[in-house]
Scaffold this active site. Structure first.
Site, PDB file in Angstrom:
ATOM      1  N   GLU A  11       4.963  -3.039  -0.244  1.00 45.03           N
ATOM      2  CA  GLU A  11       3.987  -3.474   0.755  1.00 45.03           C
ATOM      3  C   GLU A  11       4.677  -4.243   1.885  1.00 45.03           C
ATOM      4  O   GLU A  11       5.797  -4.755   1.727  1.00 45.03           O
ATOM      5  CB  GLU A  11       2.922  -4.356   0.085  1.00 45.03           C
TER       6      GLU A  11
ATOM      7  N   HIS B 284      -2.808   0.851  -5.196  1.00 46.19           N
ATOM      8  CA  HIS B 284      -2.851   0.350  -6.566  1.00 46.19           C
ATOM      9  C   HIS B 284      -4.250  -0.153  -6.956  1.00 46.19           C
ATOM     10  O   HIS B 284      -5.121  -0.341  -6.102  1.00 46.19           O
ATOM     11  CB  HIS B 284      -1.858  -0.808  -6.718  1.00 46.19           C
TER      12      HIS B 284
END
Length: 207
Positions: free
Chosen positions: A83, A10
């Protein structure tokens, strides 16, 4: 038949400047992170993508959204792309960890898998869920080019699992993933090869 999977970390987040560990914590992008996302979208518009997947966390969603707009493809959210949860290290800098739990930090630096942070996710489990995602992806997309927007640690763990590299070495083998850079894996008849790592997105840098 070949399936190309482009893993992308990201864009930059609000915790980037201080290098705070952002695992399960939901952090938004900075203005620079949004600019990186738009640059990725410019690349995606010309990359002949066939699908876009993203982690459920806001920073990945915001990054994927621009590419979805530029390509006209929907973003498929997959919980397995989240994550790694860093447990007691969540939201802390390295200096703060050194102050609060130096022994845990030292053990983590020696072997981040066996000695992952207490109350955090086992990296083996994170690697397994990414591998499971990839197996399902191949079943549904036998060929094409798929953009997967995820996270630094989880992607590095996934690359080690996919390529058969020692998981405990993920921080040394892949020390850094740049925000919105291209990490392209090709699966040819199920056999994986890493084509690019940390390839910057620039005008004219197609495929």
């Amino acid at each position: 038949m070949s399936l190309h999977v482009i893993f992308v970390r990201h864009g930059e987040t609000l915790w980037h400047a201080e290098n705070r560990y952002a695992g399960s914590t939901d952090i938004a992008l900075t203005e620079r992170g949004h600019a990186q996302s738009r640059a990725l979208a410019d690349w995606a518009e010309q990359a002949d993508l066939t699908a876009i997947f993203a982690s459920p966390l806001t920073r990945a969603q915001e990054t994927a959204r621009d590419s979805a707009v530029s390509t006209g493809l929907p973003v498929s959210v997959d919980e397995r792309l989240r994550e790694l949860d860093f447990g007691i290290a969540e939201g802390l800098t390295r200096a703060e960890m050194q102050q609060r739990f130096p022994d845990h930090l030292s053990a983590f630096q020696t072997d981040p898998v066996t000695n992952h942070f207490p109350k955090g996710e086992n990296p083996l489990a994170a690697g397994d869920r990414y591998l499971e995602f990839l197996t399902d992806l191949q079943a549904d997309h036998r060929e094409g080019r798929v953009l997967v927007v995820g996270h630094s640690t989880a992607i590095r763990l996934a690359l080690c699992r996919i390529l058969g590299l020692p998981l405990r070495q993920y921080r040394r083998t892949f020390p850094f993933l740049a925000n919105c850079a291209l990490n392209e894996l090709v699966l040819s008849n199920g056999v994986p090869s890493l084509l690019t790592l940390n390839r910057p997105v620039t005008p004219g840098a197609l495929k």
